[in-house]
Scaffold this active site. Structure first.
Site, PDB file in Angstrom:
ATOM      1  N   HIS A 112       0.897  -1.151  -0.012  1.00 49.65           N
ATOM      2  CA  HIS A 112       0.115  -0.156   0.039  1.00 49.65           C
ATOM      3  C   HIS A 112       0.769   1.272   0.110  1.00 49.65           C
ATOM      4  CE1 HIS A 112      -3.684  -2.322   0.446  1.00 49.65           C
ATOM      5  NE2 HIS A 112      -3.188  -2.755   1.463  1.00 49.65           N
ATOM      6  N   ASP A 240      -4.621 -12.927   2.576  1.00 50.27           N
ATOM      7  CA  ASP A 240      -5.610 -12.465   3.481  1.00 50.27           C
ATOM      8  C   ASP A 240      -7.043 -12.714   2.562  1.00 50.27           C
ATOM      9  OD1 ASP A 240      -4.773 -10.496   1.719  1.00 50.27           O
ATOM     10  OD2 ASP A 240      -4.706  -8.679   2.902  1.00 50.27           O
TER      11      ASP A 240
HETATM   12 ZN   LIG Z   1      -4.018  -7.162   2.503  1.00 44.63          ZN
END
Ligand SMILES: [Zn+2]
Ligand SMILES: [Zn+2]
Lengths: 437, 555
Positions: A112, A240
């Site tokens: 990110h 995830d």
């Molecule tokens: Zn993630």
């Protein structure tokens, strides 16, 4: 003694003494149970699997990828330098042909983190894959790179860093941004005018199972990679998307992940997210390792694995097929789209707002890129952070043409004449130089 | 007085020590077909005119286990493994009576699938039919929860007398190595038992009643009783004996290298402040990977009798030994011949050594003097190169915390201690090439026996505490206790120390020699749904390898 088919390198750096805070998902014991599983399976005793120690990257390595505000030391801790260094160690070992492929099981994650860094976003500060890729480009002269981000969250950081780079094919497969952080990564996000189609975003609906993941890999990702002809393939291997993950809504499994790895054949895999630390990570990581090493993974299953319960609904399957078709169509038309993106030599503007959820910072950017048919284009970013400062960042891409170099230096000189910016940066990739004014 | 005995592959060394000095030392050839006779000969020679009652301690190191493994002279073993998900346990097969069965335990020690009794009974029937007497039972993650191994044991004990369980051998996680370790213990058990019972009986008849200690691969000792549970730990005790023998001559607070230069090989070890480094998991050599605690030693095919050849126009030393040096009647030139020719070493027939040097010299069109000089230098620099590589390997060992990565201890050798026959003649050159102070251990030819004699009793324990489950446990020690949510680091340390002291005393240690060391401490939160559910503590504590107190043999 057990022997692997492929020579596989592993960096294991669980950073047992680093956390964002003690109950944060990105905390000390995230890889504890993975370590237990990997140790108990005797992975490091397998003939053909080698454990590498991470390197420690430095500010110069970060400066090939990021503009850190006010500087590198202020937005990173040692653990970030080791985490990126773990990816770098695997990358180097692959380039030196010591190993066929490798996996950096490191934390903290990085996908990110965008080109400009005012602070932490989605638990990330620096983009560990991008830092590694730029290091390999600098030291080994590789050019064409594919990064496939299979983390459940949109890899918006990597997407941003390679938005304008036609030599990096960035593909992110993630849960639909309307249902999950960071809320981006829709099919129409295809890259800047010089690189349209070299960013492919594949959003998948909640409830996507192994079937759906493998469908897009086979039908969209692999055909694009084959045409792109990369020098290396990197997998941002976030976990995830597992059916037990507490932050997401997908139905992926260890078996699915191992099969995906077998299909994708990444040279370098780098762990990203994944917060089901007991129920998923030990099994998914083991599956990825065995798949990379070319070994049997058929018995790597979670304790509560019931494939029939994870079966994908038929409307989900149809939705995924349609998305895959859309992506393939964009990929086919990428050259055409670049032609239409604007006239050669003109400047195109983009305005953006970026939120740093981890550090609660709001950033406003005005980006100006020179449209160029010969290179990735001169780029300047006027960035105001709140709280924080206003800076100007100028980027000269690695393969820059003469005209873009000139343009970039003009941008830099022009910025110096105003008093608007607390700092002005010039990232000159061809010279491997970074100037901070 | 103390007796130390190290029976090696070619000869046995033994010493009789008083608290001040070496009273007697002997060296006899090893009768490989009858190690018992060799041991007996040593005792007879050492005890001549000595009252056996004066002997307070006897430590024996033998190649019994090593030899029997190499010669495949071991008992058939029945192995039952319960693996659960992961790598197919068939890959870790040991012997011809190997039975993977159902059941699985996860990394937290939770039962995922139960043991199926019928499967165990069926395997037991087959093994009985095959005449198997010794059994190994190994479960994946049994150090986290041994209940499956215990269940299988309780079924098998009606059929077999001697059953070894995986959770007893080590608290470390490594399923394949656990299988190999249990297998080794079971396979050498009867031979070990018969041998040492015979030794004990014979010594008793001589009036020697002091307890016998047996040297282990970690340079520590264990008593007979403990050795019957873990006979495999005696493997590779020979190299450990030599390292222990160097300790009296090692300086305090320094990193040193110990090189045992033999005829065929050179063994390398590292010591930090008089304590030799251990292998992180267990014996790591090639096919012998196991969970057996061992000193970190490396062995390379270079020594005084290494064959000298010409490879691609350059002198090459080793890795083979083709026989003795030419000066002692051998057929191939060796570094020993070079040292004799150069006058560094005064032994054997110098004219034969010269012949060897001439052979090499003519192939390289240089003088025998130049050839001898080149061989000697090459041998010493190759040994120095090995030490450099070993230190580099140790220092590049992966670590798992930011703190260790940045501040972790780095080995920086400040002295080299040499042992072995050729050592005194090479010391000066090794010092010159390495730039590190190099000294020869006094009485280096029996240092191994001295090392065995003075080695203290060592052991290790692993404690796990989980406040969410409310349990602290040390499966190796059959220990489980309930704990409260207020359990803290101090509590874990207290339990660990208590368990370790108990284990050490049971293995034959004397209280004054208990030098305890915390080797691992981890404390983690258990968090679910963003809230703290409890804590996990993992503690490993050991009695450090070292020498017993009260004997000062330092030069
Ligand atoms: Zn993630
Ligand atoms: Zn250009």
């Amino acid at each position: 003694m057990l022997k692997s088919d492929k020579k596989t390198g592993l960096v294991f750096f669980p950073a047992f003494d680093w956390a964002i805070d003690p109950t944060h998902p990105e905390r000390e014991e995230r890889l504890l149970y993975t370590q237990d599983q990997v140790m108990e399976e005797g992975i490091f005793d397998i003939n053909g699997i080698t454990e590498y120690k991470p390197e420690l990257i430095n500010a110069d390595d970060i400066r090939r990828t990021h503009f850190c505000v006010p500087d590198e030391a202020s937005v990173t801790t040692e653990s970030h330098l080791i985490s990126a260094g773990g990816a770098a160690a695997i990358g180097r070992a692959v380039m030196e042909k010591e190993i066929d492929n490798g996996f950096a099981l490191v934390r903290p994650p990085g996908h990110h983190a965008m080109r400009i860094v005012h602070g932490g976003r989605g638990f990330c500060y620096i983009n560990i894959e991008a830092v590694m890729v730029e290091l390999l480009r600098q030291q080994y002269g590789i050019k064409r790179v594919v990064i496939v981000d299979t983390d459940c969250h949109h890899g918006d950081g990597t997407n941003d860093i390679y938005w304008h780079d036609p030599d990096t094919l960035f593909i992110s497969i993630h849960q639909d941004g309307r249902t999950l952080y960071p809320g981006s990564g829709f099919t129409g996000e295809l890259g800047g005018p010089n690189a349209k189609g070299s960013n492919l975003n594949i959003p998948l609906p909640p409830g996507t199972g192994t079937e759906g993941y493998l469908y897009v890999i086979k039908n969209s990702v692999l055909p694009a990679i084959e045409e792109f002809k990369p020098d290396i393939i990197v997998n941002s291997a976030g976990q995830d998307n597992h059916y037990t993950d507490p932050l997401t809504n997908m139905n992926f499994s260890a078996q699915g992940y191992a099969e995906l790895t077998t299909l994708l054949k990444p040279d370098i895999a780098v762990l990203e997210g994944g917060y089901s630390i007991e129920g998923a990570l030990p099994y998914v990581n083991l599956g990825i390792i065995l798949a990379l090493a070319g070994m049997d993974y058929s018995n790597v299953v979670e304790p509560d694995y019931h494939p029939e319960r994870l079966k994908q609904a038929s409307n989900v399957t149809d939705h995924i097929k349609r998305t895959s078709d859309i992506i393939n169509n964009y990929w086919k038309k990428r050259h055409e789209m670049r032609e239409k993106a604007g006239a050669n030599g003109t400047i195109q503007e983009r305005h953006r707002e970026i939120f740093y959820d981890t550090d609660n910072i709001f950033e406003r950017q005005k980006e100006r890129i020179r449209i160029c048919r010969e290179c990735a284009g001169a780029l300047e970013i006027d960035s105001q952070a709140m709280p924080g400062s206003r800076i100007m960042a100028v980027h000269i891409p690695l393969n820059a043409c003469h005209a873009c170099k000139e343009t970039a230096y003009d941008m830099f000189e022009q910025a110096k004449t105003t008093k608007k910016y607390s700092k002005i940066f010039l990232q000159d990739r061809p010279k491997d130089e970074y100037i901070c004014f | 007085m103390i007796i130390g005995l190290d029976v090696g592959g070619t000869h046995a060394d033994a010493v009789l020590l008083s608290d001040k000095k070496v009273e007697r030392s002997i060296k006899v050839p090893t009768d490989t077909s009858n190690l018992f006779n060799t041991v007996l000969t040593c005792f007879n020679l050492l005890l001549e005119n000595i009252k056996p009652q004066l002997i307070q301690r006897v430590v024996i190191s033998t190649t019994l286990t090593t030899n029997s493994v190499v010669q495949k002279n071991i008992d058939p073993v029945g192995i039952i493994v319960s693996a659960g998900p992961g790598i197919d346990p068939d890959n870790f097969r040991r012997g011809n009576h190997y039975y993977p069965v159902s059941g699985s335990i996860d990394h937290r020690g939770r039962e995922i699938k139960p043991i199926i009794h019928g499967e165990i009974e069926a395997a037991a029937e087959k093994m009985k039919k095959d005449g198997i007497k010794y059994i190994g039972v190994i479960g994946k993650f049994s150090p986290r929860n041994p209940s499956h191994e215990i269940t299988i044991h309780s079924i098998l004990k009606h059929h077999f007398d001697t059953i070894f369980m995986g959770h007893k051998v080590s608290g470390k996680l490594n399923f394949p190595r656990r299988i190999a370790t249990v297998y080794l213990n079971a396979a050498v058990f009867s031979m070990h038992k018969n041998f040492f019972n015979a030794v004990t009986d014979t010594l008793k008849q001589k009036g020697l009643t002091a307890p016998i200690q047996i040297l282990k691969a970690d340079g520590g000792t264990m008593n007979l009783h403990t050795s019957m549970e873990f006979p495999g730990q005696t493997i590779l005790s020979g190299p450990a004996a030599s390292v222990m023998g160097a300790i009296p001559h090692a300086p305090d607070d320094k990193d040193i290298l110990v090189l045992d230069i033999g005829g065929t090989t050179t063994d390398l070890a590292v010591m930090v402040n008089k304590a030799p480094l251990l292998e992180p998991v267990g014996i790591g050599r090639g096919k012998h990977k196991s969970l057996i605690r061992a000193l970190h030693t490396t062995s390379k095919g270079i020594g005084g009798d290494s064959e000298v050849t010409i490879k691609r126009g350059a002198i090459a030393i080793g890795p083979d030994r083709k026989g003795p040096a030419m000066a002692f009647g051998g057929n191939t030139p060796t570094p020993t011949d070079a040292m004799i020719y150069l006058g560094i070493m005064d032994a054997g027939d110098k004219s034969l050594a010269e012949k060897g040097m001439a052979q090499i010299a003519s192939k390289l069109e240089i003088s025998p003097q130049q050839a001898a000089e080149a061989i000697f230098t090459k041998t010493c620099s190759k040994i120095v190169e090995l030490t450099r590589k070993m230190v580099e390997r140790i220092n590049s060992k992966p670590v798992y915390t930011v703190h260790e990565f940045l501040e972790g201890y780095k080995i920086n050798p400040q002295q080299i201690l040499l042992l072995g026959g050729p050592a005194p003649f090479m010391a000066a050159r090794i010092e010159e090439i390495s730039g590190i102070k190099t000294t020869v251990v006094p009485m280096s030819s029996v240092a191994n026996a001295i090392g065995a004699a003075l080695a203290r009793t060592t052991c290790e324990i692993s404690l796990l505490a989980d406040t969410e489950q409310g349990i602290e446990s040390a499966p190796e020690e059959n220990y489980t206790e309930t704990i409260t949510r207020n359990y803290r680091k101090d509590d874990a340390m207290k339990t660990a120390q208590k368990l370790l002291e108990k284990k050490a005393i049971q293995s034959g240690a004397i209280e004054e020699n208990l030098e305890l060391e915390l080797t691992e401490f981890q404390e983690f939160n258990i968090v679910r749904r963003f809230s703290l559910q409890g804590k996990i503590f993992r503690v490993k504590m050991q009695v450090k390898p070292g020498l017993i107190k009260g004997f000062s043999l330092a030069s």
